[in-house]
Each structure stands twice: as structure tokens, then as C-alpha cells.
Design an enzyme around this catalytic site. Structure first.
Site, PDB file in Angstrom:
ATOM      1  N   ASP A 179      36.815  20.539   0.157  1.00  0.00           N
ATOM      2  CA  ASP A 179      36.019  21.600   0.772  1.00  0.00           C
ATOM      3  C   ASP A 179      34.983  20.955   1.695  1.00  0.00           C
ATOM      4  O   ASP A 179      35.014  19.757   1.940  1.00  0.00           O
ATOM      5  CB  ASP A 179      35.361  22.483  -0.296  1.00  0.00           C
ATOM      6  CG  ASP A 179      34.433  21.691  -1.222  1.00  0.00           C
ATOM      7  OD1 ASP A 179      34.124  20.526  -0.898  1.00  0.00           O
ATOM      8  OD2 ASP A 179      34.038  22.227  -2.268  1.00  0.00           O
ATOM      9  N   CYS A 182      32.815  17.636   0.783  1.00  0.00           N
ATOM     10  CA  CYS A 182      33.497  16.419   0.327  1.00  0.00           C
ATOM     11  C   CYS A 182      32.716  15.139   0.662  1.00  0.00           C
ATOM     12  O   CYS A 182      32.715  14.204  -0.128  1.00  0.00           O
ATOM     13  CB  CYS A 182      34.925  16.355   0.861  1.00  0.00           C
ATOM     14  SG  CYS A 182      35.069  16.040   2.609  1.00  0.00           S
ATOM     15  N   HIS A 392      37.765  14.422   5.950  1.00  0.00           N
ATOM     16  CA  HIS A 392      37.870  14.442   4.496  1.00  0.00           C
ATOM     17  C   HIS A 392      37.704  13.023   3.954  1.00  0.00           C
ATOM     18  O   HIS A 392      38.215  12.071   4.543  1.00  0.00           O
ATOM     19  CB  HIS A 392      39.216  15.006   4.047  1.00  0.00           C
ATOM     20  CG  HIS A 392      39.363  15.049   2.560  1.00  0.00           C
ATOM     21  ND1 HIS A 392      38.745  16.005   1.790  1.00  0.00           N
ATOM     22  CD2 HIS A 392      40.017  14.220   1.698  1.00  0.00           C
ATOM     23  CE1 HIS A 392      39.023  15.779   0.515  1.00  0.00           C
ATOM     24  NE2 HIS A 392      39.791  14.696   0.429  1.00  0.00           N
TER      25      HIS A 392
END
Length: 405
Positions: A179, A182, A392
Site C-alpha cells: 500500500d 510501504c 514499492h
């Protein structure tokens, strides 16, 4: 709120030039706002030429054929004390695919079926039982790589090479929940899992008084958004943030006092399975980032020496001052956006940690291993993260040999 940097349709954007150079010769700031009065968010901007900024916007073709925009900010800031120029490139966190050149981009359009299927599975992974975990169980890093990157495209080959290089230092990887928290999650988990003492800034008597002190100075801070709450009274905001800071200090202290590495990891796992406490800690981190930004802004206005990234942070049209940074960036972290590259520097300074990142799509370049900050303070602990796209972050674990800067 910042405009998204990716495009759903590439046809229109492909008509634009591949590279647009914009020279910003004047650094817009609020007009002579005193360091203790940042409340006038709408103050007129002065036109002092404090630094030269060059923004390059590149459009790259994703493997699906659509266009994406990536921002590269180049700052040349003259340090009069050291009589030298600093040069720093900060790629935007909006990069989705790890594409280095137009040649690679064109080749990546012809992916094999396995890689296409892998991408589809990743899009829905967060709906699986494992995807809901904040920090997944550890897995052999090369096995993870083989599972995720089985294609023969240039991008897949580069990723495998990158993971092989990381495997020289670390044996396993733990996947972080994907999400918009992160970057905060990965950094905090790594910091706590190796903590052996409470940082000095957490021991300060004034630490828990930060919300009250700042809210008394800056009226615009009433616009701070707590978790998914859209509005609160100023007093409630102060009390809640104080609770989050106390929780952060308590958890950090308790975990750092655990001697057994296994028990320490178990304590971290329990904490990051407690959703209420976990997200409260992220609110504390975001507030500490804002406090750090205010200190840097005031130092810059007062003529004191500041890190290079501070110039870049406040050179953005959307964050010319701490108020704008809060409204347009920090308020959206975890909701509609994650941390951008320049904000990784801010996080590092707020925690007084060096964040070392293996940027896999930069394998075989000088940016493969990036440090935030790139000139770390002596004595700052180091945490290590992995990213495939600067969006990410996962974490490597079980160090094979000591990580050095």
C-alpha cells in the site's frame, strides 16, 4: 493534491517530445516570512536567485504500450562555505516499470505469457491472505527472484542480475504489504528489528511536547489529516499525535531491550500485525518528517547551512514551504500516494538513520545502491531496503556479511 504522474492513455502523450528541459532560474519562496511565522501560506513569493534548478521530464513506454512520465530534478547548489558545487539527481517515485532505455522499452512490449501472467497475479496479490500481512514471512531471495522474474525480457534479466547481487549480502527477503505506506513500513520495521538502544532524539524531554509546541506556532497545522480522518479540532490533533509519539517511544524502547534476535523479530512481527498500533506509528513518522521539514526550512531562511535535498524539497511547485508540503504531500502519504525520492531523504533525517536501497532496475549503474542521505552523518545506523521501481519497497534479511557504506 498533486497530479498523478502516470497516464492511462499513451497515444496523446507520445506526441510530446521525449525530453523537455525546463530551467527554473528563480527559486520562489514566501516573501520574507519570519522563521517563527510560517502561517501565512498565501504570502507573495519573492524572487531571490538562491539556486539553479533544472527539471527534465522524460516519457517512457511501459511494457503495455502506454506512456509514463518520469521527473528528474537536477540541482546545482553552490555551497559558499566549502566553495564547491553539489550535483544530485532525484528520479520521481512515479516510475512504474524498470525501463532504462527506449530500446529496452520497445523490446519489453513483447513479453512472454509467463511474465504477463506474473504481472496479473501481482495486481491481485494484496487480496490474498499473505498479501494482507504487513510483512510477509521470509523467503530465500533467489527463489523469490525466480518466482517473480521468469521471463527473458531485458527487464527480467536485469532484475535477476540485481537480485543475484543482493544475494551476495543477504540470504532472504520479506515482502512488504503493497500500500502507500510501504516505504515507512519497510524502514520502520528494519529500524526496530535491529534496534539495540533508544535513539537520543526519542529520549528528549521535549519530544512528546512537539505537537503542542508546533500547533501553537502554526495555525495551518490544523489541516493535518490523521489516518483516514478528514478533519479534527486542533486540540484533538495535538492530543492524538502526542499519543502516537508516546507509542513510538514505548515500542522502540521495549523492542530495543530484547536481547535475543529471534525474540526481537517475533516482537516486531506482533507489532506489525496489530493494525491499530502499526498505523499510529506511521502517523508519528509523518509528523516527525513535518517537524524536520520545518526545522530545515527555518534554517534555510535564516541563512544556515542545510542539506542539498532541502533545496530540492522546497523547490517543488507543490511544496514551496512546510504548509504546502503538509497539504500536498504528507497528508496524502498512505492514502493517495507514497513517498517520493526527495521525501526518502526527509524520512532519513527525521529518524537519523541512513536508508540504503538496492534499486534493482538500476543494476550495473552507479545508482544501483543509493543512500538517503548520500552523505550520511557519522554514527547513524543503517537500514537496507530493496526496490524494483522506486515505488514499492521490500526488505532483505539474514545478512551474509556486514553491510558497509
Amino acid at each position: 493534491m498533486t497530479e498523478p504522474t502516470s497516464f492511462s492513455s499513451g497515444a496523446e502523450q507520445m506526441q510530446e517530445e521525449e525530453s523537455v528541459a525546463i530551467h527554473l532560474m528563480k527559486h520562489e519562496k514566501e516573501a520574507d516570512v519570519p522563521s517563527n511565522d510560517l502561517g501565512s501560506a498565501n504570502a507573495a513569493a519573492d524572487q531571490k536567485e538562491q539556486s539553479v534548478f533544472k527539471v527534465r521530464r522524460d516519457y517512457v513506454v511501459r511494457s503495455t504500450g502506454s506512456c509514463e512520465k518520469t521527473d528528474m530534478i537536477k540541482s546545482l547548489v553552490t555551497d559558499q562555505d566549502a566553495a564547491r558545487n553539489y550535483e544530485l539527481y532525484l528520479p520521481s517515485s512515479s516510475i512504474y516499470s524498470a525501463v532504462e532505455s527506449s530500446e529496452d522499452s520497445e523490446e519489453d512490449m513483447y513479453r512472454d505469457a509467463e511474465e504477463i501472467e506474473r504481472e496479473k497475479l501481482l495486481l491481485y496479490e494484496t487480496s490474498s491472505s499473505e498479501g494482507k500481512l504487513s510483512v510477509a514471512p521470509e523467503m530465500d531471495i533467489l527463489e523469490y527472484c525466480r518466482r517473480e522474474w521468469r521471463g527473458n525480457t531485458p527487464v527480467a534479466k536485469r532484475m535477476r542480475k540485481g537480485y543475484e547481487a543482493v544475494a551476495q549480502k543477504f540470504a532472504s527477503i520479506r515482502r512488504i504489504r503493497g500500500d502507500n505506506y510501504c516505504a515507512l513500513r519497510a524502514t520502520l520495521f528494519q529500524a526496530l528489528s535491529q534496534a539495540t538502544q533508544l535513539p537520543s532524539w526519542l529520549q528528549s524531554e521535549d519530544f512528546t511536547m512537539l505537537p503542542e509546541n508546533l500547533l501553537s506556532k502554526y495555525d495551518w497545522m490544523k489541516q493535518w489529516q490523521l489516518k483516514h480522518t478528514l478533519s479534527r479540532q486542533m486540540g484533538e490533533i495535538s492530543d492524538e499525535i502526542k499519543e502516537y509519539l508516546i507509542l513510538l517511544r514505548e515500542k522502540w524502547k521495549n523492542i530495543s531491550e530484547i536481547k535475543s534476535p529471534t525474540e526481537k523479530q517475533e516482537a516486531c512481527d506482533r507489532l506489525f500485525r496489530n493494525e491499530e498500533e502499526e498505523y499510529s506509528l506511521y502517523e508519528a513518522l509523518k509528523f516527525l518528517m513535518l517537524n524536520t521539514a520545518i526545522e530545515l526550512y527555518n534554517d534555510g531562511k535564516d541563512g544556515r547551512r542545510v542539506p542539498v535535498f532541502s533545496w530540492l524539497l522546497f523547490a517543488r511547485d507543490t511544496s514551496g514551504n512546510p504548509c504546502q508540503l503538509m497539504r500536498n504531500h504528507l497528508n496524502h502519504i498512505g492514502h493517495s500516494g507514497g513517498l517520493e525520492q526527495v521525501e526518502m531523504f526527509l524520512l532519513a533525517y527525521a529518524l537519523q538513520y541512513t536508508i540504503q536501497v538496492y534499486r534493482l532496475y538500476k543494476y550495473s549503474t552507479g545508482e544501483f545502491i543509493t543512500h538517503y542521505p548520500n552523505d550520511p552523518e557519522e554514527g547513524w545506523p543503517v537500514v537496507t531496503l530493496i526496490t524494483e521501481d522506486d515505488r514499492h519497497y521490500n526488505i532483505p534479511v539474514r545478512m551474509c556479511q556486514e553491510t558497509t557504506l
